[in-house]
Design a protein around this motif. Structure first.
Motif, PDB file in Angstrom:
ATOM      1  N   ARG A  67      46.584  29.452  31.456  1.00 66.28           N
ATOM      2  CA  ARG A  67      46.578  30.719  32.194  1.00 66.28           C
ATOM      3  C   ARG A  67      45.215  31.390  32.005  1.00 66.28           C
ATOM      4  NH1 ARG A  67      50.386  32.724  29.701  1.00 66.28           N
ATOM      5  NH2 ARG A  67      49.173  33.699  28.030  1.00 66.28           N
ATOM      6  N   GLY A  68      44.575  31.733  33.111  1.00 70.36           N
ATOM      7  CA  GLY A  68      43.299  32.421  33.010  1.00 70.36           C
ATOM      8  C   GLY A  68      42.378  32.113  34.174  1.00 70.36           C
ATOM      9  N   TRP A  69      41.182  32.682  34.115  1.00 71.44           N
ATOM     10  CA  TRP A  69      40.160  32.474  35.141  1.00 71.44           C
ATOM     11  C   TRP A  69      39.429  31.165  34.874  1.00 71.44           C
ATOM     12  CZ3 TRP A  69      40.397  35.094  39.406  1.00 71.44           C
ATOM     13  CH2 TRP A  69      40.848  36.428  39.416  1.00 71.44           C
ATOM     14  N   HIS A  70      39.193  30.402  35.933  1.00 73.21           N
ATOM     15  CA  HIS A  70      38.466  29.141  35.855  1.00 73.21           C
ATOM     16  C   HIS A  70      37.310  29.181  36.849  1.00 73.21           C
ATOM     17  CE1 HIS A  70      42.300  28.106  34.004  1.00 73.21           C
ATOM     18  NE2 HIS A  70      41.734  27.021  33.508  1.00 73.21           N
ATOM     19  N   CYS A  71      36.127  28.822  36.386  1.00 71.78           N
ATOM     20  CA  CYS A  71      34.918  28.928  37.195  1.00 71.78           C
ATOM     21  C   CYS A  71      34.729  27.688  38.072  1.00 71.78           C
ATOM     22  CB  CYS A  71      33.709  29.115  36.273  1.00 71.78           C
ATOM     23  SG  CYS A  71      32.141  29.251  37.160  1.00 71.78           S
ATOM     24  N   LEU A  72      34.445  27.914  39.352  1.00 76.61           N
ATOM     25  CA  LEU A  72      34.258  26.844  40.326  1.00 76.61           C
ATOM     26  C   LEU A  72      32.803  26.681  40.745  1.00 76.61           C
ATOM     27  CD1 LEU A  72      37.358  27.651  42.550  1.00 76.61           C
ATOM     28  CD2 LEU A  72      37.164  25.821  40.850  1.00 76.61           C
ATOM     29  N   GLY A  73      31.884  27.284  39.983  1.00 77.98           N
ATOM     30  CA  GLY A  73      30.466  27.144  40.286  1.00 77.98           C
ATOM     31  C   GLY A  73      29.934  28.323  41.074  1.00 77.98           C
ATOM     32  N   LEU A  74      28.775  28.147  41.648  1.00 81.28           N
ATOM     33  CA  LEU A  74      28.126  29.213  42.404  1.00 81.28           C
ATOM     34  C   LEU A  74      28.940  29.580  43.644  1.00 81.28           C
ATOM     35  CD1 LEU A  74      24.420  27.993  42.233  1.00 81.28           C
ATOM     36  CD2 LEU A  74      25.370  30.012  41.085  1.00 81.28           C
ATOM     37  N   ALA A  75      29.148  30.869  43.846  1.00 78.17           N
ATOM     38  CA  ALA A  75      29.891  31.315  45.019  1.00 78.17           C
ATOM     39  C   ALA A  75      29.173  30.924  46.304  1.00 78.17           C
ATOM     40  CB  ALA A  75      30.096  32.835  44.952  1.00 78.17           C
ATOM     41  N   SER A  76      27.847  30.881  46.257  1.00 80.54           N
ATOM     42  CA  SER A  76      27.066  30.598  47.464  1.00 80.54           C
ATOM     43  C   SER A  76      27.355  29.224  48.051  1.00 80.54           C
ATOM     44  CB  SER A  76      25.565  30.726  47.162  1.00 80.54           C
ATOM     45  OG  SER A  76      25.184  29.826  46.132  1.00 80.54           O
ATOM     46  N   GLN A  77      27.773  28.270  47.213  1.00 76.20           N
ATOM     47  CA  GLN A  77      28.007  26.924  47.738  1.00 76.20           C
ATOM     48  C   GLN A  77      29.241  26.859  48.628  1.00 76.20           C
ATOM     49  OE1 GLN A  77      28.966  25.296  43.591  1.00 76.20           O
ATOM     50  NE2 GLN A  77      30.174  23.913  44.855  1.00 76.20           N
TER      51      GLN A  77
END
Length: 349
Positions: free
Chosen positions: A18-28
């Protein structure tokens, strides 16, 4: 009676943290296309709507199972490539070209997303609860400061369970034996959803003949930020490292790592970018050293520790909160717990 210590390996839980997971740069994700995400043992799809907002939906169409990442963005929704059902930003089907009425159950999951520090995050909760306000990703002022170079990011697929990566928070001994970075100070601090590692030592890669200082904090189960001061070619370097992972399944995860480097006065943007890229390459080499061990080691749920090891069991107890239903979380999680493992000198301020 045997005194042997037998390795124990319990079955993995069929759930993801449970939690936030980073998917990389938003710009991509801002290119008008649908992006396939293999995460949490399933398929999701990310896209930008015409209103500029990034959205993430379940990745398979419940009509006949098509992969929605092969579809096209239309308005704030996504059109299925198979039969052209359109799924809105809220996950509700709002158009079927050949139907007179839309089935009332035509709805897929719309995942909670967040943009912070120019990165895209997705919230996962096996219980289906909304994001916890206290666990919002903190803002990094360096991301919005012209004195810092932009993110330099890379990613790598790792064929093991993500707990092996998180164990590094408390695994003091491997920094010297695996990475050739002898330490003078090492401590851990666990409080609520945060786990911090403080180190001071030396690293030929990241500090040369100078002292290397790091303060690395996990904010939740999968997003770690490290404040680091080191050196390269005799030049002092102040950097912020990103280390984050997203489970693909129980036996693999995508590792994303990157660096923000404070610009060195007198150097061009290109030269400062080269320094950041060099730091990313150093991180890649260090991770590969870990990966070589992860891919050949076995999982150990009852590690046999010595008095020079860090608080591995306490770290795992902290980490377990993200795999536990909220109603069953133990009391005392918000209480800070400190562990000083190595103290050859006073702890840095």
């Amino acid at each position: 009676m045997s005194t042997l210590h037998r390795i124990e390996v319990r079955p993995l839980q069929d759930r993801y943290a449970r939690g936030w997971h980073c998917l990389g740069l938003a710009s991509q994700y801002r290119d008008g296309k649908a992006h396939r995400l293999d995460v949490f043992g399933t398929r999701l799809v990310a896209f930008q709507g015409e209103d500029g907002q990034l959205r993430i939906l379940d990745g398979f169409c419940p009509h006949m199972g098509a992969d929605l990442s092969g579809g096209c963005v239309e308005g704030n929704g996504l059109r299925c490539p198979f039969h052209e059902w359109r799924w809105g930003a809220d996950g509700v089907c709002d158009d079927i070209p050949y139907a007179k009425r839309i089935p009332p159950r035509a709805k897929i999951k719309s995942w909670a997303v967040s943009e912070q520090n120019h990165l895209l995050f997705v919230w996962n909760d096996p219980e289906g609860n909304p994001p916890i306000a206290e666990q919002a990703i903190p803002r990094l002022d360096a991301c919005y400061d012209g004195e810092w170079a932009e993110w330099e990011l890379a990613e790598l697929k790792i064929e093991t369970n993500c707990r092996e990566l998180v164990d590094n928070v408390a695994d003091m001994a491997h920094f010297d034996s695996v990475h050739g970075a002898p330490l003078d100070f090492f401590s851990n601090h666990f409080e609520a959803h945060m786990a911090t590692q403080v180190m001071r030592g030396r690293s030929a890669r990241l500090s040369g003949d100078s002292e290397l200082r790091t303060v690395a904090t996990y904010y939740g189960p999968a997003y770690q930020i490290t404040e680091m001061t080191g050196a390269m070619n005799g030049q002092p370097i102040h950097s912020i490292l990103l280390n984050c992972h997203v489970p693909i399944d129980q036996h693999s995860f995508t590792l994303r790592y990157g660096v923000l480097v404070k610009k060195v006065p007198g150097l061009s943007d290109e030269q400062n970018r080269a320094i950041a890229q060099a730091y990313v390459q150093q991180a890649r080499e260090a991770f590969y050293e870990d990966v070589a061990i992860w891919h050949s080691k076995t999982r150990v749920d009852n590690p046999l520790l010595c008095d020079g090891d860090g608080p591995v069991y306490q770290l795992r107890k902290w980490y377990e909160q993200f795999y536990t239903d909220v109603a069953e979380l133990p009391a005392g999680l918000a209480e800070r717990k400190d562990f000083i493992v190595l103290e050859s000198q006073a702890e840095p301020a």
